[in-house]
Write a protein that holds these residues in place. Sequence first.
Motif, PDB file in Angstrom:
ATOM      1  N   THR A 159      26.678  21.320  71.979  1.00  0.00           N
ATOM      2  CA  THR A 159      25.447  20.954  71.296  1.00  0.00           C
ATOM      3  C   THR A 159      25.748  20.203  70.003  1.00  0.00           C
ATOM      4  OG1 THR A 159      24.499  22.968  72.179  1.00  0.00           O
ATOM      5  CG2 THR A 159      23.241  21.873  70.445  1.00  0.00           C
ATOM      6  N   ILE A 160      26.720  20.726  69.240  1.00  0.00           N
ATOM      7  CA  ILE A 160      27.031  20.079  67.954  1.00  0.00           C
ATOM      8  C   ILE A 160      27.533  18.650  68.186  1.00  0.00           C
ATOM      9  CG2 ILE A 160      28.611  20.123  65.964  1.00  0.00           C
ATOM     10  CD1 ILE A 160      28.466  23.230  66.152  1.00  0.00           C
ATOM     11  N   LEU A 161      28.482  18.498  69.113  1.00  0.00           N
ATOM     12  CA  LEU A 161      29.040  17.156  69.351  1.00  0.00           C
ATOM     13  C   LEU A 161      27.991  16.183  69.900  1.00  0.00           C
ATOM     14  CD1 LEU A 161      32.630  17.927  70.674  1.00  0.00           C
ATOM     15  CD2 LEU A 161      32.015  16.754  68.578  1.00  0.00           C
ATOM     16  N   VAL A 162      27.152  16.687  70.791  1.00  0.00           N
ATOM     17  CA  VAL A 162      26.108  15.811  71.340  1.00  0.00           C
ATOM     18  C   VAL A 162      25.121  15.406  70.246  1.00  0.00           C
ATOM     19  CG1 VAL A 162      24.136  15.696  72.928  1.00  0.00           C
ATOM     20  CG2 VAL A 162      26.310  16.627  73.721  1.00  0.00           C
ATOM     21  N   LEU A 163      24.779  16.352  69.377  1.00  0.00           N
ATOM     22  CA  LEU A 163      23.835  16.032  68.300  1.00  0.00           C
ATOM     23  C   LEU A 163      24.434  15.010  67.330  1.00  0.00           C
ATOM     24  CD1 LEU A 163      22.165  19.478  67.490  1.00  0.00           C
ATOM     25  CD2 LEU A 163      21.154  17.500  68.640  1.00  0.00           C
ATOM     26  N   VAL A 164      25.735  15.193  67.016  1.00  0.00           N
ATOM     27  CA  VAL A 164      26.395  14.230  66.121  1.00  0.00           C
ATOM     28  C   VAL A 164      26.391  12.843  66.776  1.00  0.00           C
ATOM     29  CG1 VAL A 164      28.631  13.567  65.124  1.00  0.00           C
ATOM     30  CG2 VAL A 164      27.835  15.927  64.947  1.00  0.00           C
TER      31      VAL A 164
ATOM     32  N   VAL B 239      31.757  25.121  79.642  1.00  0.00           N
ATOM     33  CA  VAL B 239      31.969  24.471  78.352  1.00  0.00           C
ATOM     34  C   VAL B 239      31.205  25.251  77.295  1.00  0.00           C
ATOM     35  CG1 VAL B 239      31.664  22.330  77.085  1.00  0.00           C
ATOM     36  CG2 VAL B 239      32.173  22.268  79.521  1.00  0.00           C
ATOM     37  N   ASN B 240      31.865  25.468  76.142  1.00  0.00           N
ATOM     38  CA  ASN B 240      31.206  26.195  75.055  1.00  0.00           C
ATOM     39  C   ASN B 240      29.906  25.500  74.649  1.00  0.00           C
ATOM     40  OD1 ASN B 240      30.449  26.864  72.314  1.00  0.00           O
ATOM     41  ND2 ASN B 240      32.379  28.008  72.235  1.00  0.00           N
ATOM     42  N   PRO B 241      28.764  26.188  74.798  1.00  0.00           N
ATOM     43  CA  PRO B 241      27.483  25.529  74.551  1.00  0.00           C
ATOM     44  C   PRO B 241      27.291  25.093  73.107  1.00  0.00           C
ATOM     45  CG  PRO B 241      27.176  27.677  75.629  1.00  0.00           C
ATOM     46  CD  PRO B 241      28.614  27.567  75.271  1.00  0.00           C
ATOM     47  N   LEU B 242      27.816  25.889  72.151  1.00  0.00           N
ATOM     48  CA  LEU B 242      27.631  25.544  70.740  1.00  0.00           C
ATOM     49  C   LEU B 242      28.395  24.261  70.394  1.00  0.00           C
ATOM     50  CD1 LEU B 242      26.383  26.432  68.018  1.00  0.00           C
ATOM     51  CD2 LEU B 242      28.536  27.618  67.545  1.00  0.00           C
TER      52      LEU B 242
ATOM     53  N   ASP C 128      38.173  22.208  77.958  1.00  0.00           N
ATOM     54  CA  ASP C 128      36.772  22.200  77.518  1.00  0.00           C
ATOM     55  C   ASP C 128      36.422  21.028  76.606  1.00  0.00           C
ATOM     56  OD1 ASP C 128      36.358  24.414  78.933  1.00  0.00           O
ATOM     57  OD2 ASP C 128      35.718  25.689  77.267  1.00  0.00           O
ATOM     58  N   LEU C 129      37.272  20.838  75.602  1.00  0.00           N
ATOM     59  CA  LEU C 129      36.941  19.801  74.617  1.00  0.00           C
ATOM     60  C   LEU C 129      36.883  18.433  75.277  1.00  0.00           C
ATOM     61  CD1 LEU C 129      36.347  19.187  71.656  1.00  0.00           C
ATOM     62  CD2 LEU C 129      38.789  18.834  71.290  1.00  0.00           C
ATOM     63  N   PHE C 130      37.792  18.205  76.230  1.00  0.00           N
ATOM     64  CA  PHE C 130      37.766  16.895  76.884  1.00  0.00           C
ATOM     65  C   PHE C 130      36.556  16.741  77.798  1.00  0.00           C
ATOM     66  CE2 PHE C 130      38.599  13.762  80.149  1.00  0.00           C
ATOM     67  CZ  PHE C 130      38.793  12.656  79.326  1.00  0.00           C
ATOM     68  N   VAL C 131      36.102  17.845  78.364  1.00  0.00           N
ATOM     69  CA  VAL C 131      34.886  17.745  79.195  1.00  0.00           C
ATOM     70  C   VAL C 131      33.752  17.174  78.341  1.00  0.00           C
ATOM     71  CG1 VAL C 131      33.164  19.044  80.521  1.00  0.00           C
ATOM     72  CG2 VAL C 131      35.571  19.635  80.712  1.00  0.00           C
ATOM     73  N   ILE C 132      33.685  17.647  77.084  1.00  0.00           N
ATOM     74  CA  ILE C 132      32.629  17.146  76.193  1.00  0.00           C
ATOM     75  C   ILE C 132      32.896  15.684  75.827  1.00  0.00           C
ATOM     76  CG2 ILE C 132      31.396  17.549  74.028  1.00  0.00           C
ATOM     77  CD1 ILE C 132      32.455  20.457  74.167  1.00  0.00           C
ATOM     78  N   ILE C 133      34.163  15.386  75.515  1.00  0.00           N
ATOM     79  CA  ILE C 133      34.494  13.985  75.166  1.00  0.00           C
ATOM     80  C   ILE C 133      34.180  13.061  76.334  1.00  0.00           C
ATOM     81  CG2 ILE C 133      36.405  12.386  74.627  1.00  0.00           C
ATOM     82  CD1 ILE C 133      37.703  14.685  73.059  1.00  0.00           C
TER      83      ILE C 133
END
Lengths: 42, 518
Positions: free
Chosen positions: B9-14, B3-6, B341-346
């Motif tokens: 990080t941004i989504l988790v911080l938000v 998963v793209n780290p940047l 990737d994006l869904f992994v973060i979601i």
Amino acid sequence: MFSVFGITDPAIWMGYALAIGLALACIIYGAINWNKEGKDGS
Amino acid sequence: MAVNPLTTTILVLVYVAITLVLGYMGYKKTVHAEDYLLAGRASHPVVIALSYGATFISTSAIVGFGGVAANLGMGMIWLTVFNIGIGILLAFVLFGKKTREKGAETGALTFPDLMGKIFHTPKLQLISGIIILLGMPLYTAAVLIGGARFLETTLSISYTTALLGFAIVVAIYVIYGGLIAVMYTDAFQGAVMLIGMSILLVLTYIYLGGVTAGHKALAAMSSLVPEALAGQGMTGWASMPELGSPIWFTLVTTLVLGVGIGVLAQPQLVVRFMTAKENRSLNRAVLIGGPFILMMTGVAFTVGALTNVYFYQHMGKIAVDAAGGNVDSVIPLYINMAMPDLFVIIFMLTLLSAAMSTLSSLYHTMGTALVCDIWGRGQRCAISLRANQIGCVVMMVVSVLLALAMPAGIIARATAMFMGLCASAFLPAFAVGVYAKNPSRTGAVVSMIVGTVIWFLWTVFVHTAEAKVLGISQMLTGAVTILGAPWTVIDPLVIALPISIIVMVVYQLGMKNKTYDS
């Protein structure tokens, strides 16, 4: 063999039907009783 | 899949920023102890529904029970039936309104406080508080493990770092913002969960070629059921186990009945009813709660079972084998391998939401039980905000230590244990307490003690799944369990709850014509 969305075991597809039916029952109950207060009577 | 780290990080911080802002709003609105303990008794119906649902559904439900569905199949859908029918409809309609009314009438601030006040004895407040402190840390630790395991896999950080970071962020807003912060953040987290689970369902069916094609492929895999499971009654992942077989008993008594009924008397959920200003708020909450739970457990169990098709098509293995034999790893592995990737973060945020919303409520319930119901029972409960905050910190530390000590693959089992204990101990007394005009105090005390003791004895000496891990029976008697089949696969709740009910009913009928002795 009879199947519902590819599921042949009635005990499984009936479980799905019941789960969806109960979720719908919740929607209907909430809508019908939206303004019903009950004991406090307001 | 990396998963793209940047982006992560941004989504988790938000996400964390929104959570902390909501926590801060809760903190600003918390003026009195009643705000801290009961959200000022003025919660909005949408907040009640999402908070109840998000608290109800933890990582245990998604990762733990999703993994169990990958192992045992779609029969888990019956737990969803119970979750909606009992956990929402019955809970809100039969118990919710009565609980709210009794809470407002007596001025009770916590679940044990309510028990103490409706039975007119601080003794019940104390006993309820002790049962919470004995059982709830186990469940809390299971929730912590579920969240930390996924963070570990997704962010490639150590398990201990994930566990500690996760535990501390939640503690910050619970400690400062109390129940208002907990419910505001729960509502936000509930919305995130709804989005995540909806996408998960749709993408899974797309990957498997559609709804019918996916189910047919799963049904066709029945010959791949491992011999060990087939020997215990498993017939496939799209069919129920053989009636009366060991797996059938585990599925029906522990998972469906134990968890399905156990939800009725969970202190952290009962308190949600007491935050409603009026009964109509609870009616409105039902409308949202039912579909919400369907989209949580219904999707988790369906996708969990269907992961077998995905792993077989891509790795030539069934799900549990692909996950190295650990059922708790099936869902995280599936998300990381199959999803974009994006869904992994979601989905990571979905799981974080599920874990945080449950965890925050458990911290709050345990902390207030320690301070309000044990230390300050009967009088000091509402005096000190600071004391309740310290209580939350103490119980957070206990839960983290327990999570570090608990074995792998324990998530679903610990959840079922907690729910079974809650039902066996609290349900009969709670039901009579909110409904009877003249509830039997002695009946409530005896029923709670008998329910707890029988549940404990059955867990330690008879039910193999727990008795084997605990090892107490082995140490004292030289045998893993003191009874043979089929008793060893019958959940403690199925034995303890009926006895606890009988005790309560006998005492209640016994005092029917007596004047209440206060």
